[in-house]
Scaffold this motif. Structure first.
Motif, short mmCIF file in Angstrom:
data_model
loop_
_atom_site.label_atom_id
_atom_site.label_comp_id
_atom_site.label_asym_id
_atom_site.label_seq_id
_atom_site.Cartn_x
_atom_site.Cartn_y
_atom_site.Cartn_z
N GLY A 135 -4.71 -3.45 9.26
CA GLY A 135 -5.08 -3.36 7.85
C GLY A 135 -5.12 -1.94 7.35
O GLY A 135 -4.86 -0.99 8.08
N GLU A 136 -5.46 -1.78 6.09
CA GLU A 136 -5.58 -0.48 5.43
C GLU A 136 -6.27 -0.73 4.09
O GLU A 136 -6.35 -1.86 3.62
CB GLU A 136 -4.20 0.15 5.24
CG GLU A 136 -4.19 1.55 4.69
CD GLU A 136 -4.93 2.56 5.55
OE1 GLU A 136 -6.14 2.73 5.29
OE2 GLU A 136 -4.34 3.16 6.44
N VAL A 137 -6.77 0.31 3.48
CA VAL A 137 -7.41 0.22 2.17
C VAL A 137 -6.57 1.01 1.17
O VAL A 137 -6.18 2.15 1.44
CB VAL A 137 -8.84 0.80 2.23
CG1 VAL A 137 -9.48 0.78 0.85
CG2 VAL A 137 -9.68 0.03 3.24
N TYR A 138 -6.29 0.39 0.03
CA TYR A 138 -5.48 1.01 -1.02
C TYR A 138 -6.23 0.94 -2.35
O TYR A 138 -7.00 0.02 -2.59
CB TYR A 138 -4.13 0.30 -1.16
CG TYR A 138 -3.29 0.34 0.09
CD1 TYR A 138 -2.52 1.46 0.38
CD2 TYR A 138 -3.27 -0.73 0.97
CE1 TYR A 138 -1.75 1.50 1.52
CE2 TYR A 138 -2.50 -0.69 2.11
CZ TYR A 138 -1.74 0.42 2.38
OH TYR A 138 -0.98 0.48 3.51
N ARG A 139 -5.96 1.88 -3.22
CA ARG A 139 -6.57 1.88 -4.55
C ARG A 139 -5.87 0.90 -5.49
O ARG A 139 -6.48 0.35 -6.40
CB ARG A 139 -6.54 3.27 -5.16
CG ARG A 139 -7.46 4.22 -4.47
CD ARG A 139 -7.43 5.57 -5.16
NE ARG A 139 -8.16 6.54 -4.38
CZ ARG A 139 -9.36 6.99 -4.71
NH1 ARG A 139 -9.95 6.58 -5.80
NH2 ARG A 139 -9.96 7.86 -3.94
N SER A 140 -4.57 0.70 -5.31
CA SER A 140 -3.83 -0.22 -6.17
C SER A 140 -2.74 -0.91 -5.36
O SER A 140 -2.32 -0.43 -4.31
CB SER A 140 -3.22 0.51 -7.37
OG SER A 140 -2.24 1.42 -6.94
N GLY A 141 -2.27 -2.04 -5.87
CA GLY A 141 -1.27 -2.83 -5.17
C GLY A 141 0.06 -2.14 -4.99
O GLY A 141 0.78 -2.41 -4.02
N ASP A 142 0.43 -1.23 -5.89
CA ASP A 142 1.73 -0.57 -5.77
C ASP A 142 1.75 0.49 -4.66
O ASP A 142 2.81 0.99 -4.30
CB ASP A 142 2.16 0.05 -7.10
CG ASP A 142 1.19 1.09 -7.61
OD1 ASP A 142 0.01 1.02 -7.26
OD2 ASP A 142 1.63 1.96 -8.38
N GLN A 143 0.61 0.82 -4.07
CA GLN A 143 0.54 1.78 -2.97
C GLN A 143 0.78 1.12 -1.61
O GLN A 143 0.95 1.81 -0.62
CB GLN A 143 -0.82 2.46 -2.94
CG GLN A 143 -1.10 3.35 -4.11
CD GLN A 143 -2.51 3.93 -4.01
OE1 GLN A 143 -3.44 3.26 -3.61
NE2 GLN A 143 -2.62 5.19 -4.39
N ILE A 144 0.79 -0.20 -1.56
CA ILE A 144 0.87 -0.91 -0.28
C ILE A 144 2.24 -0.69 0.36
O ILE A 144 3.27 -0.95 -0.24
CB ILE A 144 0.61 -2.41 -0.46
CG1 ILE A 144 -0.81 -2.63 -0.96
CG2 ILE A 144 0.87 -3.17 0.83
CD1 ILE A 144 -1.13 -4.06 -1.33
N ARG B 219 4.53 -0.25 6.57
CA ARG B 219 4.68 0.70 7.67
C ARG B 219 3.45 1.59 7.84
O ARG B 219 3.29 2.23 8.87
CB ARG B 219 5.93 1.55 7.48
CG ARG B 219 5.86 2.50 6.30
CD ARG B 219 7.14 3.32 6.17
NE ARG B 219 7.09 4.15 5.00
CZ ARG B 219 7.51 3.80 3.79
NH1 ARG B 219 8.04 2.61 3.62
NH2 ARG B 219 7.42 4.63 2.78
N ASN B 220 2.56 1.64 6.84
CA ASN B 220 1.37 2.48 6.91
C ASN B 220 0.13 1.74 7.42
O ASN B 220 -0.94 2.33 7.49
CB ASN B 220 1.06 3.07 5.54
CG ASN B 220 2.12 4.03 5.08
OD1 ASN B 220 2.83 4.61 5.89
ND2 ASN B 220 2.26 4.18 3.78
N LEU B 221 0.26 0.47 7.75
CA LEU B 221 -0.90 -0.29 8.22
C LEU B 221 -1.41 0.26 9.54
O LEU B 221 -0.63 0.65 10.41
CB LEU B 221 -0.54 -1.76 8.39
CG LEU B 221 -0.20 -2.51 7.10
CD1 LEU B 221 0.22 -3.94 7.42
CD2 LEU B 221 -1.38 -2.51 6.16
#
Length: 73
Positions: free
Chosen positions: A20-29, A32-34
């Motif tokens: 998992g990961e935490v993002y501020r907005s959906g377009d940042q997902i 490969r960064n998980l």
């Protein structure tokens, strides 16, 4: 994912895999960064709640021991 095995004497052995990961907005997902993490714990079931000792890590530089006493809420 989590696998939990009951051992003798009210002990439990648990193995975990998290992603998992935490993002501020959906377009940042970006998949490969998980972050991937694995861990294991041993727990003792007592009359006042479980006592648990856990170890987990994300990579070679980020690992931790955790102790938990009591129920989660």
């Amino acid at each position: 994912q989590e696998l939990r095995f009951k051992l003798p004497l009210r002990l439990y052995l648990t193995a975990q895999y998290d992603i998992g990961e935490v993002y501020r907005s959906g377009d940042q997902i970006k998949l490969r960064n998980l972050q991937h993490g694995i861990g294991a714990s041993v727990a003792l079931d007592t009359p006042i709640g479980p006592f648990e000792l856990s170890y987990g890590y994300i990579d070679k530089d980020r690992h931790r021991w955790h102790f938990n006493a009591g129920f989660d809420f």
